[in-house]
Scaffold this active site. Structure first.
Site, short mmCIF file in Angstrom:
data_model
loop_
_atom_site.label_atom_id
_atom_site.label_comp_id
_atom_site.label_asym_id
_atom_site.label_seq_id
_atom_site.Cartn_x
_atom_site.Cartn_y
_atom_site.Cartn_z
CD GLU A 47 36.20 44.15 43.00
OE1 GLU A 47 35.67 43.68 44.02
OE2 GLU A 47 37.31 43.79 42.57
CB CYS A 243 36.45 40.76 46.41
SG CYS A 243 38.10 40.05 46.28
CG ASN A 374 36.77 37.14 41.99
OD1 ASN A 374 37.45 37.44 41.02
ND2 ASN A 374 37.03 37.59 43.21
CD GLU A 375 41.26 37.08 43.99
OE1 GLU A 375 42.20 37.67 43.44
OE2 GLU A 375 40.87 37.35 45.14
#
Length: 657
Positions: A47, A243, A374-375
């Site tokens: 990331e 994120c 994502n998440e």
């Protein structure tokens, strides 16, 4: 004299204590395969956080090279010498070039001296003596006057350590370049672009790269950082996050189509970690996307890793704005996913496959894994996941979908998503855990009782945090690495359930990080691997082909006497590989009795990772404080005996005859 004797006295006492204990006997049946280990079992999570891409693995040295930051001249300073003067103007051309909306107009009056600007780089520029640097600029001359450009690298004291010159001549936009060799090494250098003469020059895409990059690709990646991940031999590369896939809001989400093609057409975007943490605010953190999806795919191919892209599912980060695309407006997001698969796998007769071919890579990337969100959590995620999955499976049934079960490894949302995805026979569930070392030790049995016929698990983000307080205190110390090594025996033992695992985050700049701990740390010139890195590497290099039972008193070794263990067989090398962790504070004399093999070579190898201090960690100045050490071990028939010191991780390899 007494101080010099104390360590040896303590060591002797430890040996006497170990000798007084009866060796614990562990049994291994090398002829009883329990679970096939995925060839992609241990991978890496990338990331763009902690200056991992711009300012990190992407080797560009110029910050804000196309003047697209929120403050267009951020990173730049006006320069004038010898009586010269001038003016800098940022010109907006949004209507003409929305993806590269600004360029710089420099009006110079420098009959004597020089006028221009200097770039500070990413916390400085790392320059190496003897290295050739490639400077490029897109420019056009708007007056007839003769203007020359001098390009200088200067060290922190202002000394010139590299220099080149060029003369822009065209009234149309044109790319100019000059190469020069650095005369000194400097980690906080700056780049000066200075004009001589009187007239106006417009400029854009001011760039400086070292000539030697990963695979010697012009405008490529920083070789030492890519080499470190290549040395892990990862089974997969997950990208681009994380994120940043979601964005703080949907306008700032990651859009893969904007990250490919010509560099000057990749739209600069504010990085969502720019102001995420007030204590680590980084207002100059933007994404140039010089490291984009094409580069991710190529890097995965370079290092032999399966690509695993994660795409936005129409939801911004739920810890921030939580913006949602209405379900009836989700089609463009779903189409992006379908187009990405075509880009990766399609032939030259398809729209997106042709683009990949035109970009110089006719061979498909063999994409088989894709993450949806994502998440994410909640009913909003479930309804969007259903639409994505239906469309992807209808057209590309061979693609396995990675599904989020939220940001935490337990709780109401985790339980709800886990139950739903199991009812849907989902492919892979992405579990995340950033927890204390104790949590990792206590959860080594986490997957022992998971449903063997249910969805497989992707341990997508995890790291043991040595403290759950301020990030500055979360060191990559030996305590955290040891706990991860112990926990990973449980991942390996349950390889029929856990198919993939990756530590997170991967990279961090020592002067520009937002989150700690991280696997690999670097500055502008150097990098070092953490003890956590070596744990991941030892598992990846020794993952084997299938697991075999390793038991003590008839049970899996998951915390008895503070010990943790797993065993695998590598069919290709015909080796039995034992991983053993003593997480306690006492030496553990152990004996392994092995059945199911005809015989073993008389000597095996042992790789030991240990430290006498649980709070010890590696650093730029002491990169080898904790590193693996290789030795040999005698094999007596089908048994080996050894004493495992406190706080120690060992990998034992025995050749089967």
């Amino acid at each position: 004299m007494l101080k010099k004797l104390l360590p040896s006295v303590a060591f002797a006492a430890a040996l006497l204590q170990a000798a007084a204990q009866s060796p614990k006997t562990y049994t291994i049946d090398a002829a009883m395969p329990k679970a096939q280990i995925s060839p992609n079992m241990y991978g890496i999570f990338f990331e763009d956080i902690n200056l991992a891409a711009d300012g990190g693995v992407y080797a560009e040295l110029v910050k804000n090279r196309s003047f697209e930051f929120g403050t267009p001249l951020m990173g730049w300073k006006e320069q004038q010498t010898g009586g010269a003067s001038g003016k800098l103007e940022v010109i907006d051309r949004t209507a003409e070039r929305p993806e590269n909306a600004h360029y710089l107009r420099v009006k110079a009056d420098a009959a004597t001296g020089s006028y221009g600007l200097a770039n500070e780089g990413f916390r400085g520029m790392g320059i190496t003596k003897g290295e050739v640097y490639n400077f490029t600029i897109t420019a056009r001359k708007t007056t007839a006057a003769f203007i020359t450009m001098t390009v200088e690298l200067r060290d922190a004291k202002g000394n010139v350590i590299g220099k080149g010159s060029l003369t822009p001549t065209s009234a149309a936009w044109q790319k100019y370049k000059v190469n020069f060799t650095a005369s000194a090494t400097e980690d906080k250098a700056s780049l000066y672009v200075l004009l001589k003469g009187k007239g106006t020059l417009e400029m854009d895409m001011v760039s400086l790269f070292p000539q030697h990059t990963w695979k010697q690709r012009p405008g490529g990646l920083r070789a030492d950082l890519v080499q470190k991940i290549a040395d892990m031999k990862p089974g997969f590369l997950r990208f681009p996050g994380g994120c940043i896939v979601e964005g703080r809001d949907l306008a700032n989400r990651y859009q893969w189509k904007k990250s490919i093609g010509a560099i000057d057409k990749r739209e600069t975007l504010i990085n969502r970690w720019n102001t995420e943490f007030t204590q680590r605010s980084t207002p100059d953190y933007y994404q140039s996307f010089g490291l984009g999806f094409m580069e991710y795919f190529m890097t995965a191919e370079d290092i032999g890793a399966t690509p695993l892209p994660i795409l936005n599912c129409g939801m911004a980060c739920q810890f921030n704005t939580g913006q949602l695309v209405p379900v009836d407006q989700l089609d463009p997001y779903i189409q992006d996913a379908l187009d990405l698969i075509e880009f990766a796998n399609g032939g030259a007769d398809t729209k997106w496959g042709k683009l990949r071919t035109d970009l110089g890579h006719p061979k498909p990337f063999n994409l088989k894994l894709l993450g949806v969100g994502n998440e994410q959590w909640g009913e909003q995620y479930i309804e969007r996941w259903k639409l994505f999955t239906k469309a992807i499976k209808a057209k590309y049934p061979y693609v396995s979908i990675v599904s989020s079960v939220g940001p935490f490894p337990e709780g109401e949302e985790f339980t709800r998503l886990d139950k739903f995805f199991r009812s849907q026979h989902a492919d892979l569930l992405d579990e995340h855990y950033y927890k204390s070392p104790k949590w990792f030790l206590d959860n080594a049995k986490r997957y022992d009782n998971y449903d063997r016929s249910g969805p497989k698990i992707f341990a997508g983000e995890y790291a043991a945090h040595s403290t759950l307080t301020g990030d500055a205190l979360k060191k990559n110390n030996w305590e955290s690495a040891l706990a991860e090594a112990a926990f990973m025996t449980g991942l390996e033992r349950n390889a029929d359930v856990v198919r993939m695992a990756s530590y997170a985050p991967l990279f961090a700049h020592v002067d520009g990080w937002q989150w700690a701990p991280d696997l690999i740390w670097f500055d502008n010139l150097r990098s070092y691997a953490t003890p956590n890195y070596y744990v991941q590497q030892l598992y990846s290099l020794n993952k084997g082909s299938y697991t075999v039972p390793l038991l003590v008193d008839g049970k899996a070794v998951a915390g008895q006497d503070s010990c943790y263990a797993s065993a695998v067989v590598d069919k290709a090398t015909k080796e039995l590989i034992i991983k053993f962790v003593n997480a306690g504070d006492k030496p553990q004399p152990v004996t392994f009795n092995i059945s199911g093999a005809k015989a073993f070579a008389a000597a095996g190898t042992v790789v030991t990772l240990t430290s006498g201090k649980r709070d010890e960690y590696n650093s730029l100045d002491k990169p080898k404080a904790i590193v693996p050490v290789k030795s040999s071990i005698a094999v007596k028939g089908k048994a080996i005996s050894l004493t495992v010191a406190p706080s120690t991780f060992k990998v034992i390899k025995l050749k089967m005859l």
